[in-house]
Scaffold this active site. Structure first.
Site, PDB file in Angstrom:
ATOM      1  N   LYS A   1       0.854  -1.194   0.000  1.00 49.51           N
ATOM      2  CA  LYS A   1       0.000   0.000   0.000  1.00 49.51           C
ATOM      3  C   LYS A   1       0.890   1.245   0.000  1.00 49.51           C
ATOM      4  O   LYS A   1       1.857   1.333   0.769  1.00 49.51           O
ATOM      5  CB  LYS A   1      -0.875  -0.044   1.259  1.00 49.51           C
ATOM      6  CG  LYS A   1      -1.894   1.063   1.391  1.00 49.51           C
ATOM      7  CD  LYS A   1      -2.686   0.829   2.675  1.00 49.51           C
ATOM      8  CE  LYS A   1      -3.738   1.891   2.921  1.00 49.51           C
ATOM      9  NZ  LYS A   1      -4.461   1.636   4.190  1.00 49.51           N
TER      10      LYS A   1
ATOM     11  N   SER B   1      -9.266   1.380   3.394  1.00 47.03           N
ATOM     12  CA  SER B   1      -8.373   2.220   2.617  1.00 47.03           C
ATOM     13  C   SER B   1      -7.345   1.439   1.812  1.00 47.03           C
ATOM     14  O   SER B   1      -6.628   2.005   0.988  1.00 47.03           O
ATOM     15  CB  SER B   1      -7.659   3.209   3.546  1.00 47.03           C
ATOM     16  OG  SER B   1      -6.856   2.529   4.495  1.00 47.03           O
TER      17      SER B   1
ATOM     18  N   SER C   1      -9.755  -1.274   7.184  1.00 46.31           N
ATOM     19  CA  SER C   1      -9.083  -0.974   5.919  1.00 46.31           C
ATOM     20  C   SER C   1      -8.354  -2.136   5.278  1.00 46.31           C
ATOM     21  O   SER C   1      -7.924  -2.033   4.130  1.00 46.31           O
ATOM     22  CB  SER C   1      -8.102   0.186   6.119  1.00 46.31           C
ATOM     23  OG  SER C   1      -8.792   1.380   6.405  1.00 46.31           O
TER      24      SER C   1
END
Length: 515
Positions: free
Chosen positions: A105, A180, A204
């Protein structure tokens, strides 16, 4: 094939912004499938170890697959150079993740690269300091080849920014991939990655994994290193964010935890608890609480899956105890307030510094349109954290109360990861199924179970919603909207029962007929 032209940037990176939406089928997961990228983690490691494939061949295959599958930032020069180096090593010099491509990420960052963390103001900002988890992965022999998208402020259950736009769900592009860590979930669903690393402070890792039909594990805080992440409020510790694996398989998830912790990361990062990955012996008869489609639930799951899973588990001899949630709305109120003890001022400033606007459906909804988010004095913050601590004690007592009759408290809670399958874009606004466990610091893993079935998942016209939120999500469901939408469930255990959580995952999956 409708690809936007790649844009070159510094450090040998290539930004790929994916297909033009009008050229994509709704289910984009089968585009340019590859034998190499169809392996799961243990199988691929074995293929590399046996020299069936070189590290370079594997890396190039995943770079190509990733470029076609999702909105990401590829690292071709760095990754291929790294793979060639790994191929040159003697067998005795190889680590346990030798040659394994791992995606990251974006806000988790990498040394020597930029890190925008979801803010326009941070575009081009170089990473400062160590990236602790990535250090371990590189020492283990991994190839870090791609960085994936996240939402503005890294605080949504969808992935939309003023930098990358909207990251869609490759299973059904009308639906969100989640957030996220939405870029990770989309990339794994496309098999552009089989193992990646996300972060989780409210769902997330778990929501994106469920939305895209993958596995995602949120460990107990303090087990995986956090240095290197860039966030506007990185000093807040009211709700501690965690890092964790996202994978195409259960085995990949477990292997990440086992091998990462075998390197004793707590020696360099002394904020981590010094606990290795431990073997666990489960009781002869598992006892689990089931919440989701019960009269005591806050929302009613709009698919039939929880009922079908419960039936399979009972047939396998797992005892299911109906779960009555207590104070979940109270927990959400406390959690939102702790996210932004400054009332969101730092986030607002960063957004303004970048000349961008708050995304109305997400950042503005969470910060500006939220009665729980306001600037607080020190005394008010102390009181808030006192309420948090009291709630944790109350919930622990509730959990233990399930063993009053047989001296066997439930081993886990089985629950949805959201009100239903992945919602259409702009509608992921119910965090309670996942954020609950962040405040309590309980580990949780999401597993893919099935896909929405238009002939079974019919909207019950006689159903009367229990509250305003329930009505919103119930009415959101239209069977034609959820074609091929993955359905995932979540397993939760108590603090530091991470190993038990993944062991129960294996037992429950086998009971469902998954190997």
């Amino acid at each position: 094939m409708g690809l936007a032209a790649p844009k070159k940037s510094k450090m040998g990176l290539t930004r790929i912004f994916g297909f033009k939406s009008e050229t994509l089928p709704k289910n984009a997961t089968e585009i340019a499938n590859s034998v190499l990228t169809s392996y799961d983690v243990p199988e691929l490691l074995q293929a590399i170890c046996s020299k069936e494939y070189s590290c370079e061949t594997v890396t190039r295959a995943f770079l190509r697959r990733a470029a076609l599958g999702a909105e990401i930032e590829l690292l071709p020069s760095l990754a291929i150079a790294r793979a060639k180096y790994l191929d040159s090593l003697a067998p005795t010099e190889r680590g346990p993740f030798h040659g394994l491509p791992i995606s990251i990420k974006e806000h988790r960052s990498m040394e020597g690269l930029t890190n925008n963390g979801g803010y326009v103001a941070w575009i081009g900002k170089l990473q400062e300091g160590r990236c602790s988890t990535q250090e371990v992965l590189l020492e283990e022999g991994a190839v870090l080849y791609a960085r994936t998208t996240q939402p503005q402020a890294i605080m949504h259950l969808e992935s939309s920014t003023n930098i990358y736009g909207v990251t869609t769900n490759p299973r059904n592009t009308d639906l969100t991939c989640g957030g996220s860590s939405g870029g990770e979930s989309a990339l794994i669903a496309c098999r552009g990655s089989i193992l990646g690393m996300g972060g989780d402070i409210g769902g997330s890792i778990r929501c994106p994994a469920a939305n895209a039909g993958n596995y995602g594990f949120k460990p107990t805080p303090g087990r995986i290193g956090k240095l290197g992440s860039r966030a506007a409020v990185s000093g807040q510790e009211g709700v501690i964010p965690t890092r964790g694996p996202m994978a195409s398989s259960r085995s990949g998830t477990s292997l990440f935890m086992e091998r990462y912790l075998s390197y004793e990361p707590w020696i360099k990062d002394d904020y981590l608890v010094p606990i290795p990955w431990r073997p666990v012996t489960l009781p002869p008869r598992l006892k689990s609480q089931s919440c989701g489609q019960t009269k005591s639930s806050l929302l009613t799951h709009h698919l039939e899956t929880p009922k079908e899973v419960a039936k399979s588990l009972l047939e396998a001899g797992i005892e299911l105890v109906d779960w009555k949630p207590e104070g979940h709305d109270e927990c959400w109120d406390i959690t939102q307030a702790l996210y932004y003890e400054d009332g969101g001022k730092q986030v607002e400033k960063l957004i303004a510094d970048g000349g961008e606007e708050m995304l109305v459906l997400f950042t503005k909804w969470l910060i500006k349109d939220n009665k729980n988010v306001k600037y607080r004095t020190m005394e008010e913050i102390w009181d808030l954290k006192g309420r948090r601590n009291a709630y944790r004690l109350k919930y622990n007592k509730l959990w233990l109360s399930t063993g009053e009759k047989d001296n066997h408290p439930v081993d886990a809670i089985l629950c949805p990861s959201g009100p239903g399958a992945a919602p259409p874009h702009g509608n992921a606004k119910y965090w309670n199924y996942t954020s609950q466990w962040n405040l309590l610091e309980y580990p949780g893993v999401v597993l893919p179970v099935t896909f929405a079935e238009q002939e079974l998942d019919l909207n019950d016209k006689s159903y009367v919603p229990r509250n305003k939120q329930d009505r919103f999500h119930w009415e959101l469901y239209e069977k034609d909207r959820y074609v091929e939408a993955p359905v995932g469930l979540q397993i939760v255990t108590r603090r530091f029962e991470d190993e038990k959580c993944l062991a129960i995952l294996e037992v429950m999956e086998r009971a469902m007929g998954h190997q």
